[in-house]
Scaffold this motif. Structure first.
Motif, PDB file in Angstrom:
ATOM      1  N   LEU A  25       1.032  -1.093  -0.045  1.00 36.29           N
ATOM      2  CA  LEU A  25      -0.229   0.157  -0.227  1.00 36.29           C
ATOM      3  C   LEU A  25       1.302   1.265  -0.285  1.00 36.29           C
ATOM      4  O   LEU A  25       0.117   2.270  -1.195  1.00 36.29           O
ATOM      5  CB  LEU A  25      -1.302   0.197   1.392  1.00 36.29           C
ATOM      6  CG  LEU A  25      -2.156  -1.174   1.183  1.00 36.29           C
ATOM      7  CD1 LEU A  25      -2.918  -1.257   2.026  1.00 36.29           C
ATOM      8  CD2 LEU A  25      -3.174  -0.922  -0.127  1.00 36.29           C
ATOM      9  N   SER A  26       2.255   1.164   1.120  1.00 39.03           N
ATOM     10  CA  SER A  26       2.877   2.831   0.630  1.00 39.03           C
ATOM     11  C   SER A  26       3.419   2.637  -0.217  1.00 39.03           C
ATOM     12  O   SER A  26       3.926   3.791  -1.242  1.00 39.03           O
ATOM     13  CB  SER A  26       3.563   2.271   1.489  1.00 39.03           C
ATOM     14  OG  SER A  26       4.349   1.253   1.812  1.00 39.03           O
ATOM     15  N   LYS A  27       3.134   1.756  -1.351  1.00 40.57           N
ATOM     16  CA  LYS A  27       4.421   1.862  -2.685  1.00 40.57           C
ATOM     17  C   LYS A  27       2.923   2.215  -3.042  1.00 40.57           C
ATOM     18  O   LYS A  27       3.648   3.033  -4.084  1.00 40.57           O
ATOM     19  CB  LYS A  27       4.607   0.423  -2.936  1.00 40.57           C
ATOM     20  CG  LYS A  27       6.398  -0.197  -2.763  1.00 40.57           C
ATOM     21  CD  LYS A  27       7.427  -1.149  -3.308  1.00 40.57           C
ATOM     22  CE  LYS A  27       7.831  -1.883  -2.546  1.00 40.57           C
ATOM     23  NZ  LYS A  27       8.515  -2.749  -3.614  1.00 40.57           N
ATOM     24  N   TRP A  28       2.440   1.630  -3.337  1.00 41.95           N
ATOM     25  CA  TRP A  28       0.713   1.999  -4.438  1.00 41.95           C
ATOM     26  C   TRP A  28       0.979   3.641  -4.057  1.00 41.95           C
ATOM     27  O   TRP A  28       0.540   4.791  -4.692  1.00 41.95           O
ATOM     28  CB  TRP A  28       0.033   1.515  -4.345  1.00 41.95           C
ATOM     29  CG  TRP A  28      -1.020   2.712  -4.957  1.00 41.95           C
ATOM     30  CD1 TRP A  28      -2.187   2.791  -4.610  1.00 41.95           C
ATOM     31  CD2 TRP A  28      -0.650   2.402  -6.843  1.00 41.95           C
ATOM     32  NE1 TRP A  28      -3.243   3.834  -5.614  1.00 41.95           N
ATOM     33  CE2 TRP A  28      -2.569   2.521  -6.650  1.00 41.95           C
ATOM     34  CE3 TRP A  28      -0.275   1.506  -7.231  1.00 41.95           C
ATOM     35  CZ2 TRP A  28      -2.380   3.023  -8.033  1.00 41.95           C
ATOM     36  CZ3 TRP A  28      -1.111   2.046  -9.052  1.00 41.95           C
ATOM     37  CH2 TRP A  28      -1.725   2.393  -9.003  1.00 41.95           C
ATOM     38  N   GLU A  29       0.859   3.726  -2.594  1.00 43.50           N
ATOM     39  CA  GLU A  29       0.915   5.650  -2.385  1.00 43.50           C
ATOM     40  C   GLU A  29       1.148   6.287  -3.490  1.00 43.50           C
ATOM     41  O   GLU A  29       1.432   7.524  -3.100  1.00 43.50           O
ATOM     42  CB  GLU A  29       0.474   5.639  -1.034  1.00 43.50           C
ATOM     43  CG  GLU A  29      -1.206   4.829  -0.574  1.00 43.50           C
ATOM     44  CD  GLU A  29      -1.468   4.710   0.666  1.00 43.50           C
ATOM     45  OE1 GLU A  29      -0.402   4.893   2.200  1.00 43.50           O
ATOM     46  OE2 GLU A  29      -2.217   4.179   1.063  1.00 43.50           O
ATOM     47  N   CYS A  45       1.026  -0.191 -10.270  1.00 42.71           N
ATOM     48  CA  CYS A  45       0.606  -1.350 -10.972  1.00 42.71           C
ATOM     49  C   CYS A  45       1.249  -2.418 -10.734  1.00 42.71           C
ATOM     50  O   CYS A  45       0.743  -4.170 -11.168  1.00 42.71           O
ATOM     51  CB  CYS A  45      -0.434  -1.540 -11.905  1.00 42.71           C
ATOM     52  SG  CYS A  45      -1.444  -0.481 -11.981  1.00 42.71           S
ATOM     53  N   LYS A  46       2.603  -2.198  -9.567  1.00 44.17           N
ATOM     54  CA  LYS A  46       3.536  -3.115  -9.810  1.00 44.17           C
ATOM     55  C   LYS A  46       4.073  -3.350  -8.030  1.00 44.17           C
ATOM     56  O   LYS A  46       3.987  -1.900  -8.517  1.00 44.17           O
ATOM     57  CB  LYS A  46       4.471  -4.002 -10.837  1.00 44.17           C
ATOM     58  CG  LYS A  46       3.913  -4.021 -11.776  1.00 44.17           C
ATOM     59  CD  LYS A  46       4.840  -4.118 -13.019  1.00 44.17           C
ATOM     60  CE  LYS A  46       4.712  -4.785 -13.832  1.00 44.17           C
ATOM     61  NZ  LYS A  46       5.751  -5.604 -15.054  1.00 44.17           N
ATOM     62  N   ILE A  60      -5.576   2.037  -6.328  1.00 40.75           N
ATOM     63  CA  ILE A  60      -6.466   1.475  -5.265  1.00 40.75           C
ATOM     64  C   ILE A  60      -7.059   3.149  -5.019  1.00 40.75           C
ATOM     65  O   ILE A  60      -7.066   4.447  -4.849  1.00 40.75           O
ATOM     66  CB  ILE A  60      -5.765   1.559  -3.940  1.00 40.75           C
ATOM     67  CG1 ILE A  60      -4.951   0.399  -4.280  1.00 40.75           C
ATOM     68  CG2 ILE A  60      -6.785   1.542  -3.330  1.00 40.75           C
ATOM     69  CD1 ILE A  60      -3.799  -0.076  -4.034  1.00 40.75           C
ATOM     70  N   ILE A  61      -9.040   2.807  -4.908  1.00 37.50           N
ATOM     71  CA  ILE A  61      -9.722   3.954  -4.491  1.00 37.50           C
ATOM     72  C   ILE A  61      -9.587   4.190  -3.553  1.00 37.50           C
ATOM     73  O   ILE A  61     -10.737   3.153  -2.976  1.00 37.50           O
ATOM     74  CB  ILE A  61     -10.136   4.457  -5.614  1.00 37.50           C
ATOM     75  CG1 ILE A  61     -10.024   4.536  -7.442  1.00 37.50           C
ATOM     76  CG2 ILE A  61     -11.404   5.665  -6.218  1.00 37.50           C
ATOM     77  CD1 ILE A  61     -10.694   4.701  -8.639  1.00 37.50           C
ATOM     78  N   GLY A  62      -9.550   5.378  -2.706  1.00 39.05           N
ATOM     79  CA  GLY A  62     -10.708   4.622  -1.016  1.00 39.05           C
ATOM     80  C   GLY A  62      -9.343   4.253  -0.306  1.00 39.05           C
ATOM     81  O   GLY A  62      -8.623   4.230  -0.777  1.00 39.05           O
ATOM     82  N   VAL A  63      -9.869   3.839   0.780  1.00 39.82           N
ATOM     83  CA  VAL A  63      -9.404   3.444   1.239  1.00 39.82           C
ATOM     84  C   VAL A  63      -9.447   1.778   1.322  1.00 39.82           C
ATOM     85  O   VAL A  63     -10.269   0.937   0.971  1.00 39.82           O
ATOM     86  CB  VAL A  63      -9.916   3.902   3.207  1.00 39.82           C
ATOM     87  CG1 VAL A  63      -9.373   3.045   4.410  1.00 39.82           C
ATOM     88  CG2 VAL A  63      -9.816   5.180   3.384  1.00 39.82           C
ATOM     89  N   VAL A  64      -8.188   1.532   2.017  1.00 37.28           N
ATOM     90  CA  VAL A  64      -7.511   0.006   1.677  1.00 37.28           C
ATOM     91  C   VAL A  64      -7.510  -0.626   3.129  1.00 37.28           C
ATOM     92  O   VAL A  64      -6.074  -0.010   2.907  1.00 37.28           O
ATOM     93  CB  VAL A  64      -7.536  -0.941   0.438  1.00 37.28           C
ATOM     94  CG1 VAL A  64      -7.138  -1.827   0.734  1.00 37.28           C
ATOM     95  CG2 VAL A  64      -8.403   0.017  -0.811  1.00 37.28           C
ATOM     96  N   GLU A  65      -7.647  -1.091   4.139  1.00 38.43           N
ATOM     97  CA  GLU A  65      -6.646  -1.397   5.534  1.00 38.43           C
ATOM     98  C   GLU A  65      -6.374  -2.752   4.852  1.00 38.43           C
ATOM     99  O   GLU A  65      -6.573  -3.974   4.271  1.00 38.43           O
ATOM    100  CB  GLU A  65      -8.075  -1.821   6.562  1.00 38.43           C
ATOM    101  CG  GLU A  65      -8.802  -1.055   6.444  1.00 38.43           C
ATOM    102  CD  GLU A  65      -8.079   0.198   6.954  1.00 38.43           C
ATOM    103  OE1 GLU A  65      -7.286  -0.417   7.593  1.00 38.43           O
ATOM    104  OE2 GLU A  65      -8.836   1.566   7.332  1.00 38.43           O
ATOM    105  N   LYS A  66      -4.723  -2.511   5.006  1.00 38.25           N
ATOM    106  CA  LYS A  66      -3.742  -4.314   4.873  1.00 38.25           C
ATOM    107  C   LYS A  66      -4.539  -5.337   6.015  1.00 38.25           C
ATOM    108  O   LYS A  66      -4.284  -6.072   4.565  1.00 38.25           O
ATOM    109  CB  LYS A  66      -2.530  -3.527   5.468  1.00 38.25           C
ATOM    110  CG  LYS A  66      -2.499  -3.432   7.042  1.00 38.25           C
ATOM    111  CD  LYS A  66      -0.905  -3.640   7.883  1.00 38.25           C
ATOM    112  CE  LYS A  66      -1.012  -3.345   9.096  1.00 38.25           C
ATOM    113  NZ  LYS A  66       0.336  -2.738   9.683  1.00 38.25           N
ATOM    114  N   MET A 105      -8.413  -7.468  -6.606  1.00 37.19           N
ATOM    115  CA  MET A 105      -7.769  -6.055  -6.520  1.00 37.19           C
ATOM    116  C   MET A 105      -6.321  -5.763  -7.384  1.00 37.19           C
ATOM    117  O   MET A 105      -6.025  -5.355  -7.853  1.00 37.19           O
ATOM    118  CB  MET A 105      -7.226  -5.880  -4.828  1.00 37.19           C
ATOM    119  CG  MET A 105      -7.846  -5.306  -4.105  1.00 37.19           C
ATOM    120  SD  MET A 105      -8.401  -4.485  -3.504  1.00 37.19           S
ATOM    121  CE  MET A 105      -7.168  -2.769  -3.760  1.00 37.19           C
ATOM    122  N   GLY A 106      -6.257  -7.870  -7.264  1.00 42.45           N
ATOM    123  CA  GLY A 106      -5.108  -7.414  -8.386  1.00 42.45           C
ATOM    124  C   GLY A 106      -4.292  -9.763  -9.248  1.00 42.45           C
ATOM    125  O   GLY A 106      -4.516 -10.000  -8.308  1.00 42.45           O
TER     126      GLY A 106
END
Length: 756
Positions: A621-625, A631-632, A655-661, A703-704
C-alpha cells in the motif's frame, strides 16, 4: 470521386541519393570487396541528414527513396499522435541528425547476389523499422509496373507467402482509381473460387433461412437510378450483401433507423444527408454488382433496446456471411472510403542500373511491413466494435492510403500481391485477427498442441483489450459476436461451455489469473500518467457492472496496456489447479434467452484446500500511494536477513478509497511446473480484498494478480503456502514433493469463499 493531386514521378532520386545509387556502374561499397566491407557485422555508412532535410527532399523535391527513408521513421510518431500521446513535437525538435547505413543481411551461392537492409540511427528514438533492399525482376502486368521478389529474397514478414510476391507500383492519386477497383474484383474472384477456408464460412441453407428472417438490409439496386430502401425477410438463401465497418461521427445519428421512420424507410430512404462513407459504400456495391448493403445505423432500430439486443446476437453471422466487408481503415483522415494519395507514398521505390552494356539490375526499396502490420496501426482498429467486425468478416477490403485485402486465407495490398492473389498467408495467432479460422481448419492434434483453446482466447482478449470504446459498459457486448462464433466453431454447446464475464467456463480457473501489462517500457501509460482520482473513479463507475475477477473490469489503454496471462504453453509444462469452481451465480442471464451463450455478470463460489497466506500488505500500500511502482509491487517475507520468498503483484487498477491491510489476502489459484533440465515451480494467484459476508460465505473482490517462482537453484526454503511443497534441490526431490503434495491435498479440509 476524383483527386486533385498531380501524379508524382515514381523512382525519382534526389542528387544525394543518385550519388549513393548511380544508374550505371558499381555502387560505392561494391568498389571494394563486399566480404571485407560487411565482415564482422560492419555496416556501410550511406548519409547523414536532419528530419527537415529528409522531409523537404521527399515532399518538395519528390525523391522516392527519401520518402521510403521517412516512412521508416514515422510509424511510431504516427502511433503517438493517434493515441493522443505527447512527445512527437519535442522528438522532431530534438532530432539533430539521422544516420542511414547499409548492412548485409545474407547472400546466396551467387557471389554477386546480395541481400541488404537499410537501417537508421536516430536519437531520441521512438522506434521505426529497417528498409529492405531486394533484387527483383520485371514482370508483365495488366495493372501497374511490377517486379517479382525471388523466393530466396522474400522479407521476413512474407516468408509464409503461398506464392511468389509481386511488387506493384500504383501510380494513381486515389484508391478509387479504375485499376484499384479492378484489383478488388481480382481479389474477390480469386478468394471465392480458390479459398476453401473462405467458402466454408457460409451458413448452411436452413441456418441461412432462419438468419434472413431476423436481419434487415438496404436495397441499393444496381445503378444510380434505383430507389434505396429498407428490406426484411429476404427469401433467397444465396443472397449476396456487403457490410460496412466504420466509426460513427456526429453526422451518423442524423439518418439513423428509428421506430418512427421505419415504415417510411421501407418505401424509400433519403440519401441527400447521408455521410459520405454511406454514399461511397453504395457506389462500390453497385460497381461490384451487389444489390444489398448492411449498415448498422440503418439496419438496427436505434431507439429499440430489444431490437438492438436481437441484432447484436446476430452480429457474428451478419459479418461472417457477408460477401464483402468494406472497412474505413483511415477513419480519422477521410470522411469517406475514397482517399487521395501521393503515389510515391504508396509505391515501393525501384532502383535500376546498368552494370555492363548487356546487364541491367533492379532493386526494390520498401519499409519491411506486412499488410497485416500496416493495418494494426490503422485508426479504425483502435475501436472495440471494429475489432469484432474485422475478426468476423469473411473477406475485407480496407480503404486507406492504399487498398488492403484480408480474408481467411491471407493478406495482400495494392503494393504487395502474390501470383495467387495473396502476399502473406495466415499462420500466426499474433498477426491474424481471425485465429479461429486456423483452428477450424486444423485437426484435433494440431489444435491441441499449437493453439489450445485457452491460448486462442487469451490472444483474442489481449488484442481486443487494447481497443477503445465510447462506452466502457459495452466492453463485453462489443465482443459478443466473437463469443458466439467461438462457441459455434468449437461446438462448446456440447459441453455447456459458456462464456462467463469474458472467461470460458471450461478454462475458468486458469483464466482467473489474468493481469494488466504495460507495452510502453520506460513510459507511463494513460492510466499511470494521469493521477486524478476523479478520472479513475469514472472508470470504476463505467466498469462496475462487471465482476472484479473478470478482465472486463480492468481499464486498459490502446497501444499502452492490455490483458495478458502468465504461464507457458509448451507440452513439458504441467498445471495443477489449487481451487475448484463450485458454483457460478449469474447476475444477468437475460442474454441467454437471446441466443448469446454466456452472461456478463456473475459471482463465483470457490472451494480450496489452501487458504490465504500472508505478505507485507503495508509495504504494498505504501508503494502504491507513493507511486513507487505503478500497478506493480514486490511483497517479501523475511526470515532475519535472508529472503525466504518473493511475490510479484500486479494491481488491476489504481486503489481508490481506503483499503485496510488486514483485508488483503493472497489466494493461490494454480501451480505450474516443468520437470526437465531446469526444475522450476510457479505458483500463481489473485490478490483479494475482503468486503464482508454474503450467503454465509466470506466474500472478496479481486484487486490484482500475483506470481511466485522458486526452483532448486534459488529456493531451498519451504513454500510460503502451508501444505503445498517442501524444499527441493534435485529433480528427484521435486517429484517426491509433488507426490507428497497430492497425498496431503486429499486429507485437507476444503474452505468455501465467494468472489464478486
Amino acid at each position: 470521386m476524383g483527386s486533385q493531386i498531380e501524379p508524382r514521378q515514381l523512382n525519382k532520386l534526389c542528387q544525394k541519393c543518385q550519388q549513393i545509387f548511380p544508374v550505371t556502374g558499381l555502387w560505392p561499397w561494391e568498389r571494394r570487396d563486399p566480404d571485407q566491407v560487411f565482415s564482422g557485422g560492419k555496416q556501410w555508412h550511406l548519409r547523414d541528414l536532419t528530419i527537415d532535410e529528409l522531409d523537404e527532399s521527399a515532399t518538395t523535391d519528390g525523391c522516392h527513396l527519401c520518402r521510403v527513408f521517412l516512412d521508416s521513421l514515422i510509424p511510431i510518431p504516427k502511433l503517438i499522435i493517434l493515441t493522443n500521446c505527447d512527445g512527437y513535437t519535442s522528438w522532431r525538435e530534438d532530432v539533430k541528425t539521422i544516420t542511414f547505413y547499409l548492412r548485409l543481411v545474407n547472400r546466396d551461392h551467387d557471389p554477386d547476389n546480395y541481400n541488404f537492409s537499410l537501417d537508421h540511427d536516430v536519437k531520441p528514438s521512438y522506434g521505426g523499422s529497417s528498409i529492405d533492399l531486394k533484387p527483383v525482376t520485371p514482370k508483365d502486368s495488366p495493372f501497374q509496373p511490377s517486379w517479382v521478389i525471388r523466393s530466396n529474397h522474400l522479407p521476413y514478414g512474407y516468408k509464409n507467402s503461398p506464392s511468389p510476391v509481386t511488387i506493384f507500383q500504383p501510380s494513381s492519386t486515389t484508391n478509387f482509381d479504375p485499376l484499384a477497383l479492378e484489383q478488388i474484383r481480382s481479389w474477390i474472384h480469386d478468394c471465392t473460387h480458390n479459398h476453401e477456408a473462405c467458402r466454408g464460412a457460409s451458413l448452411v441453407q436452413n441456418s441461412m433461412a432462419e438468419f434472413l428472417e431476423k436481419v434487415r438490409f438496404i436495397d441499393v439496386g444496381l445503378d444510380d437510378t434505383a430507389t434505396v430502401r429498407l428490406v426484411e425477410r429476404i427469401k433467397d438463401t444465396n443472397v449476396k450483401y456487403i457490410t460496412l465497418s466504420y466509426r460513427w461521427t456526429v453526422e451518423t445519428p442524423k439518418t439513423n433507423l428509428k421506430t418512427h421512420n421505419k415504415d417510411k424507410y421501407h418505401q424509400s430512404i433519403p440519401t441527400e444527408n447521408w455521410p459520405q462513407i454511406y454514399k461511397d459504400a453504395v457506389a462500390l456495391s453497385r460497381t461490384l454488382g451487389i444489390r444489398y448493403v448492411w449498415i448498422d445505423s440503418l439496419c438496427i432500430i436505434q431507439d429499440d433496446g430489444k431490437d438492438w439486443n436481437t441484432q447484436a446476437s446476430l452480429m457474428h453471422r451478419i459479418y461472417t456471411h457477408g460477401y464483402l466487408n468494406l472497412a474505413h481503415a483511415c477513419a480519422e483522415f477521410s470522411p469517406g472510403l475514397e482517399v487521395t494519395r501521393d503515389p510515391i507514398s504508396v509505391s515501393p521505390c525501384v532502383l535500376s542500373r546498368t552494370r555492363t552494356a548487356s546487364s541491367s539490375e533492379y532493386w526494390a526499396c520498401f519499409v519491411n511491413y506486412t499488410p497485416s502490420s500496416d493495418l494494426a496501426r490503422a485508426p479504425l482498429y483502435s475501436r472495440g466494435w471494429c475489432y469484432q467486425e474485422r475478426f468476423l468478416a469473411t473477406r475485407t477490403v480496407h480503404f486507406s492510403q492504399q487498398l488492403y485485402w484480408e480474408c481467411k486465407a491471407g493478406h495482400a495490398s495494392e503494393s504487395f500481391t502474390g501470383d495467387k492473389g495473396l502476399a502473406w498467408s495466415r499462420g500466426s495467432a499474433s498477426s491474424n485477427p481471425d485465429i479461429l479460422t486456423s483452428v477450424d481448419q486444423a485437426n484435433d492434434q494440431r489444435f491441441s498442441t499449437v493453439f489450445g483453446v485457452s491460448t486462442v482466447w487469451q490472444t483474442i482478449v489481449r488484442d481486443y483489450s487494447q481497443t477503445q470504446l465510447t462506452q466502457y459498459s459495452d466492453r463485453l457486448a462489443a465482443l459478443r459476436g466473437v463469443f458466439n462464433r467461438f462457441w459455434e466453431i468449437l461446438d462448446a454447446s456440447q459441453e455447456r461451455d459458456w462464456c462467463v464475464a469474458g472467461l470460458w467456463k471450461k478454462y475458468l480457473i486458469r483464466q482467473l489469473i489474468w493481469y494488466r501489462v504495460s507495452h510502453r517500457h520506460g513510459h507511463y501509460d494513460e492510466f499511470e500518467r494521469i493521477r486524478d482520482t476523479a478520472y479513475y473513479a469514472s472508470f470504476e463507475k463505467q466498469l462496475a457492472g462487471f465482476p472484479s475477477w473478470s478482465w472486463a473490469s480492468c481499464p486498459t489503454s490502446p497501444g499502452s496496456s492490455s490483458i495478458a496471462w502468465p504461464g507457458h504453453t509448451e507440452p513439458e509444462y504441467q498445471n495443477e489447479p489449487l481451487v475448484e469452481i463450485e458454483t457460478i451465480i449469474p447476475l444477468n442471464s437475460q442474454a441467454l434467452h437471446l441466443g448469446y451463450p454466456g452472461f456478463e455478470s456473475s459471482a463465483l463460489v470457490l472451494r480450496t484446500a489452501f487458504g490465504f497466506f500472508g505478505f507485507d500488505a503495508e509495504q504494498l500500500l505504501s508503494k502504491w500511494e507513493s507511486w513507487f511502482s505503478t500497478c506493480k509491487a514486490d511483497a517479501r517475507a523475511y526470515n532475519g536477513d535472508k529472503c525466504q520468498f518473493q511475490v510479484l503483484i500486479n494491481l488491476d487498477r489504481p486503489i481508490i478509497g481506503v483499503v485496510e491491510k488486514e483485508d488483503l489476502r493472497l489466494l493461490p489459484i494454480s501451480m505450474e511446473y516443468q520437470a526437465g533440465r531446469w526444475d522450476t515451480v510457479w505458483i500463481e494467484g489473485i490478490l483479494l480484498e475482503e468486503v464482508g459476508v454474503e450467503d454465509d460465505l466470506p466474500t472478496f473482490r479481486r484487486m490484482g494478480q500475483w506470481s511466485h517462482r522458486y526452483d532448486m537453484d534459488t529456493c531451498t526454503q519451504q513454500s510460503p503456502i502451508p501444505g503445498l511443497l517442501g524444499s527441493f534441490d534435485t529433480k528427484e526431490r521435486l517429484e517426491i514433493e509433488l507426490g507428497e503434495f497430492r497425498k496431503r491435498r486429499e486429507l485437507l479440509p476444503f474452505r468455501r469463499y465467494k468472489l464478486v
